[in-house]
Design a protein around this motif. Structure first.
Motif, PDB file in Angstrom:
ATOM      1  N   GLY A  34       0.822  -1.387  -0.051  1.00  0.00           N
ATOM      2  CA  GLY A  34       0.471  -0.293   0.200  1.00  0.00           C
ATOM      3  C   GLY A  34       0.942   1.097   0.118  1.00  0.00           C
ATOM      4  N   ILE A  35       1.754   1.329   0.661  1.00  0.00           N
ATOM      5  CA  ILE A  35       3.407   2.443   0.813  1.00  0.00           C
ATOM      6  C   ILE A  35       3.663   2.976  -0.340  1.00  0.00           C
ATOM      7  CG2 ILE A  35       4.158   3.214   2.111  1.00  0.00           C
ATOM      8  CD1 ILE A  35       3.655   2.000   4.444  1.00  0.00           C
ATOM      9  N   LEU A  36       4.341   1.274  -1.016  1.00  0.00           N
ATOM     10  CA  LEU A  36       4.565   1.369  -2.334  1.00  0.00           C
ATOM     11  C   LEU A  36       3.453   1.954  -3.281  1.00  0.00           C
ATOM     12  CD1 LEU A  36       7.170   1.460  -3.644  1.00  0.00           C
ATOM     13  CD2 LEU A  36       6.499  -2.021  -3.908  1.00  0.00           C
ATOM     14  N   LEU A  37       2.529   1.622  -2.769  1.00  0.00           N
ATOM     15  CA  LEU A  37       1.998   1.492  -4.656  1.00  0.00           C
ATOM     16  C   LEU A  37       1.361   3.132  -4.361  1.00  0.00           C
ATOM     17  CD1 LEU A  37      -0.371   1.441  -6.694  1.00  0.00           C
ATOM     18  CD2 LEU A  37      -1.531   0.968  -4.958  1.00  0.00           C
ATOM     19  N   LYS A  38       1.377   4.183  -2.923  1.00  0.00           N
ATOM     20  CA  LYS A  38       1.086   5.772  -2.268  1.00  0.00           C
ATOM     21  C   LYS A  38       2.372   6.305  -3.420  1.00  0.00           C
ATOM     22  CE  LYS A  38      -2.072   5.377   1.000  1.00  0.00           C
ATOM     23  NZ  LYS A  38      -2.331   5.371   2.028  1.00  0.00           N
ATOM     24  N   ALA A  39       3.555   5.855  -3.187  1.00  0.00           N
ATOM     25  CA  ALA A  39       4.194   6.411  -3.343  1.00  0.00           C
ATOM     26  C   ALA A  39       4.535   6.376  -4.385  1.00  0.00           C
ATOM     27  CB  ALA A  39       6.114   5.700  -2.531  1.00  0.00           C
ATOM     28  N   ARG A  40       4.644   5.571  -5.726  1.00  0.00           N
ATOM     29  CA  ARG A  40       4.537   5.466  -6.992  1.00  0.00           C
ATOM     30  C   ARG A  40       3.672   6.082  -7.731  1.00  0.00           C
ATOM     31  NH1 ARG A  40       6.155  -1.294  -7.743  1.00  0.00           N
ATOM     32  NH2 ARG A  40       7.919  -0.490  -7.452  1.00  0.00           N
ATOM     33  N   GLN A  41       2.559   6.455  -7.075  1.00  0.00           N
ATOM     34  CA  GLN A  41       1.599   7.153  -7.111  1.00  0.00           C
ATOM     35  C   GLN A  41       1.663   8.479  -7.717  1.00  0.00           C
ATOM     36  OE1 GLN A  41      -2.320   5.896  -5.692  1.00  0.00           O
ATOM     37  NE2 GLN A  41      -2.410   4.828  -6.992  1.00  0.00           N
ATOM     38  N   GLN A  42       2.604   9.320  -6.127  1.00  0.00           N
ATOM     39  CA  GLN A  42       2.855  10.580  -5.969  1.00  0.00           C
ATOM     40  C   GLN A  42       4.130  10.582  -6.939  1.00  0.00           C
ATOM     41  OE1 GLN A  42       2.151  11.322  -1.466  1.00  0.00           O
ATOM     42  NE2 GLN A  42       0.039   9.925  -1.483  1.00  0.00           N
ATOM     43  N   SER A  43       4.481   9.828  -7.049  1.00  0.00           N
ATOM     44  CA  SER A  43       5.759   9.847  -7.230  1.00  0.00           C
ATOM     45  C   SER A  43       7.048  10.223  -6.704  1.00  0.00           C
ATOM     46  CB  SER A  43       5.925  11.640  -8.920  1.00  0.00           C
ATOM     47  OG  SER A  43       5.430  10.951  -9.880  1.00  0.00           O
ATOM     48  N   ILE A  44       6.637   9.899  -5.526  1.00  0.00           N
ATOM     49  CA  ILE A  44       7.587   9.869  -4.857  1.00  0.00           C
ATOM     50  C   ILE A  44       9.169   8.826  -4.630  1.00  0.00           C
ATOM     51  CG2 ILE A  44       8.537   9.561  -1.918  1.00  0.00           C
ATOM     52  CD1 ILE A  44       6.938  11.652  -2.488  1.00  0.00           C
ATOM     53  N   PRO A  45      10.322   9.289  -4.794  1.00  0.00           N
ATOM     54  CA  PRO A  45      11.592   8.907  -5.999  1.00  0.00           C
ATOM     55  C   PRO A  45      11.668   6.659  -3.807  1.00  0.00           C
ATOM     56  CG  PRO A  45      12.371  10.197  -4.925  1.00  0.00           C
ATOM     57  CD  PRO A  45      10.523  10.496  -5.285  1.00  0.00           C
ATOM     58  N   VAL A  46      11.788   5.803  -5.380  1.00  0.00           N
ATOM     59  CA  VAL A  46      11.836   4.632  -3.957  1.00  0.00           C
ATOM     60  C   VAL A  46      13.251   4.246  -4.363  1.00  0.00           C
ATOM     61  CG1 VAL A  46      10.924   2.281  -3.203  1.00  0.00           C
ATOM     62  CG2 VAL A  46       9.292   4.119  -4.611  1.00  0.00           C
ATOM     63  N   TRP A  47      13.798   4.111  -2.933  1.00  0.00           N
ATOM     64  CA  TRP A  47      15.006   3.036  -3.173  1.00  0.00           C
ATOM     65  C   TRP A  47      15.242   2.139  -2.344  1.00  0.00           C
ATOM     66  CZ3 TRP A  47      15.741   8.294  -3.804  1.00  0.00           C
ATOM     67  CH2 TRP A  47      16.854   8.653  -4.615  1.00  0.00           C
ATOM     68  N   TYR A  48      15.768   0.634  -2.707  1.00  0.00           N
ATOM     69  CA  TYR A  48      15.770  -0.640  -2.130  1.00  0.00           C
ATOM     70  C   TYR A  48      16.900  -0.923  -1.071  1.00  0.00           C
ATOM     71  CZ  TYR A  48      11.345  -1.654  -4.085  1.00  0.00           C
ATOM     72  OH  TYR A  48       9.911  -1.786  -4.373  1.00  0.00           O
ATOM     73  N   PHE A  75      15.543  14.337  13.040  1.00  0.00           N
ATOM     74  CA  PHE A  75      15.307  13.139  14.599  1.00  0.00           C
ATOM     75  C   PHE A  75      13.885  12.237  13.839  1.00  0.00           C
ATOM     76  CE2 PHE A  75      12.329  17.142  14.771  1.00  0.00           C
ATOM     77  CZ  PHE A  75      10.849  16.639  14.860  1.00  0.00           C
ATOM     78  N   ILE A  76      13.649  11.551  14.276  1.00  0.00           N
ATOM     79  CA  ILE A  76      12.793  10.824  14.263  1.00  0.00           C
ATOM     80  C   ILE A  76      10.913  10.233  14.153  1.00  0.00           C
ATOM     81  CG2 ILE A  76      12.751   7.496  13.909  1.00  0.00           C
ATOM     82  CD1 ILE A  76      14.837   7.812  14.862  1.00  0.00           C
ATOM     83  N   LEU A  77      10.974  10.463  13.854  1.00  0.00           N
ATOM     84  CA  LEU A  77       9.206  10.456  14.170  1.00  0.00           C
ATOM     85  C   LEU A  77       8.414   8.287  13.482  1.00  0.00           C
ATOM     86  CD1 LEU A  77       7.788  13.849  12.866  1.00  0.00           C
ATOM     87  CD2 LEU A  77       8.032  12.406  15.314  1.00  0.00           C
ATOM     88  N   VAL A  78       8.086   8.341  14.054  1.00  0.00           N
ATOM     89  CA  VAL A  78       6.952   6.667  13.702  1.00  0.00           C
ATOM     90  C   VAL A  78       5.204   7.013  14.002  1.00  0.00           C
ATOM     91  CG1 VAL A  78       6.533   4.494  14.835  1.00  0.00           C
ATOM     92  CG2 VAL A  78       8.415   6.078  15.669  1.00  0.00           C
ATOM     93  N   ARG A  79       4.700   6.850  12.326  1.00  0.00           N
ATOM     94  CA  ARG A  79       3.686   6.815  11.879  1.00  0.00           C
ATOM     95  C   ARG A  79       2.606   5.873  11.341  1.00  0.00           C
ATOM     96  NH1 ARG A  79       3.994  12.492   8.413  1.00  0.00           N
ATOM     97  NH2 ARG A  79       2.302  12.223   8.890  1.00  0.00           N
ATOM     98  N   HIS A  80       2.005   5.707  11.349  1.00  0.00           N
ATOM     99  CA  HIS A  80       0.753   4.483  11.307  1.00  0.00           C
ATOM    100  C   HIS A  80       0.650   4.557   9.886  1.00  0.00           C
ATOM    101  CE1 HIS A  80      -2.047   1.753  10.294  1.00  0.00           C
ATOM    102  NE2 HIS A  80      -1.728   1.162  11.512  1.00  0.00           N
ATOM    103  N   SER A  81       0.925   3.763   8.671  1.00  0.00           N
ATOM    104  CA  SER A  81       0.744   3.628   7.296  1.00  0.00           C
ATOM    105  C   SER A  81      -0.783   4.629   6.859  1.00  0.00           C
ATOM    106  CB  SER A  81       0.416   2.209   7.018  1.00  0.00           C
ATOM    107  OG  SER A  81      -0.019   1.059   7.170  1.00  0.00           O
ATOM    108  N   GLU A  82      -1.216   4.697   7.834  1.00  0.00           N
ATOM    109  CA  GLU A  82      -2.499   4.889   7.195  1.00  0.00           C
ATOM    110  C   GLU A  82      -2.031   6.676   7.860  1.00  0.00           C
ATOM    111  OE1 GLU A  82      -6.633   3.349   8.966  1.00  0.00           O
ATOM    112  OE2 GLU A  82      -5.902   1.865   8.977  1.00  0.00           O
ATOM    113  N   GLU A  83      -1.802   7.549   7.850  1.00  0.00           N
ATOM    114  CA  GLU A  83      -1.080   8.368   7.954  1.00  0.00           C
ATOM    115  C   GLU A  83      -0.221   9.151   6.451  1.00  0.00           C
ATOM    116  OE1 GLU A  83       0.840  10.320  11.261  1.00  0.00           O
ATOM    117  OE2 GLU A  83       0.545   8.314  11.928  1.00  0.00           O
TER     118      GLU A  83
END
Length: 186
Positions: A37-51, A167-175
């Protein structure tokens, strides 16, 4: 302030998620669903992805070494090979992110107490704000704690952890993970 964001998927390899040799991780099916789900959202929003893939998981030609097919990289999405738990150590990950102008990392993957923890911490020392996906990382049980306890522990201790400014924030996937909220805490 607007920050350019990238999604960093760490060690989401078949041999870790499903096993053998290192898995299966806790709630593997749920983890994969969240990551998809997150990967799909990233690609839909043109967010670059690194593996990032760990060379110690299996031989490069083995199925266990490959990124899990449910979240496989698309052509052109960079793959970083590492030997250390720290995704930045001995790799050109930082150089690639800097060249792309990235300032905020959304991180998910495996194994929580090792590669996820070290990447989150190191990223802050390199100047990145980090969003760790609360339900987007997993691990296996150890002799002391269950995987579920390890994940909950790391979500607690990493939330708000930082080095000077980043710093780090921990956030739920629905955000809306790709919209950093760090400035509202500064």
């Amino acid at each position: 302030m607007t920050r350019k964001t990238a999604l960093l998927i760490i060690d989401a390899q078949t041999g870790i998620i499903e096993g053998p040799p290192d898995g299966p991780v806790h709630n593997a099916a749920g983890l994969l669903q969240t990551m998809q789900g997150i990967l799909l959202k990233a690609r839909q929003q043109s967010i670059p992805v690194w593996y990032v893939q760990d060379l110690d998981v299996a031989a490069v030609e083995d199925e266990a070494f490959a990124t899990h097919p449910a979240i496989a990289p698309l052509p052109g999405e960079p793959i970083i090979f590492k030997r250390a738990t720290d995704s930045f150590h001995g790799t050109d990950l930082h150089d690639q992110l800097q060249a792309a102008g990235i300032q905020h990392l959304v991180i998910m993957g495996c194994q929580t107490p090792y590669c996820i923890d070290s990447a989150c911490r190191k990223a802050t020392t390199l100047g990145y704000d980090v969003t760790l996906v609360k339900d987007g990382h997993s691990t296996t049980d150890n002799d002391v704690l269950s995987a579920e306890q390890i994940i909950a522990h790391h979500n607690k201790i990493l939330h708000g952890m930082g080095n000077l400014e980043p710093f780090i924030l921990v956030r739920h996937s629905e955000e809306n993970l790709f919209e950093p909220t760090h400035d509202s805490y500064r």
